[in-house]
Design a protein around this motif. Sequence first.
Motif: not given
Ligand SMILES: O=C(O)c1cc(=O)[nH]c(=O)[nH]1
Length: 179
Positions: A22-25, A31-37, A122-126, A152-154
């Motif tokens: 479940t994403l922030a939105s 899939y998730y991209v944990d960019m903090r890593r 770091d990454t954008s969804t909405t 970008d998650r498109a």
């Molecule tokens: O939309 C998000 O919350 C989200 C997506 C993602 O891939 N990575 C993340 O850190 N947040």
Amino acid sequence: MSDLTDLIQQISDLAVVRGKVTLASGREADYYVDMRRVTLDGVASPLVGRVMNDLVADLDFDAVGGLTLGADPVATAMLHARAAAGGRLDAFVVRKEAKAHGLQRRIEGTEVAGRRVLVVEDTSTTGGSALTAVEAVREAGGIVVAVAVVVDRATGAAETVEREGLEYRYAVGLTDLGL
Ligand SMILES: O=C(O)c1cc(=O)[nH]c(=O)[nH]1
Ligand SMILES: O=P(O)(O)OC[C@H]1O[C@H](OP(=O)(O)OP(=O)(O)O)[C@H](O)[C@@H]1O
């Protein structure tokens, strides 16, 4: 290998996690991209700084930041990469809520009023988090020149940011990551 190629490899190795999330939105994703890593990794962070600075090299701004927490290490990586190249870039952090004590600031770090700034993520969804930062910077008197994200998650962020009259750029897309 280029910095961008190396960064894509680092993101694939460290950050991409397949599975229901479940994403922030509130949206569900596979899939998730944990960019903090990546942005907090000692090898990958300098790549983030150089790749992001290259991505926006033609834009005129002297401060960078975004909504805490994801944006923070992106902004500081860009600051350090610019310094390593002999230049200067200041950074700021947009709090999710203004601090209730101390100086009660919503934006911490360098002053944005009257300055041209780049908003990063770091990454954008909405694109909602990026826009929250844009609104905070504008409210504080800053001039946002564009929004730039690492991954970008498109899923609508570009359109949301562009509707605000802002250019949206990203360094790494889904096809780069085989997603
Ligand atoms: O939309 C998000 O919350 C989200 C997506 C993602 O891939 N990575 C993340 O850190 N947040
Ligand atoms: O484009 P959006 O739909 O806004 O989603 C992307 C946001 O989600 C993640 O942060 P999150 O909200 O998980 O918070 P954090 O940075 O505090 O970990 C990420 O770092 C972006 O800020």
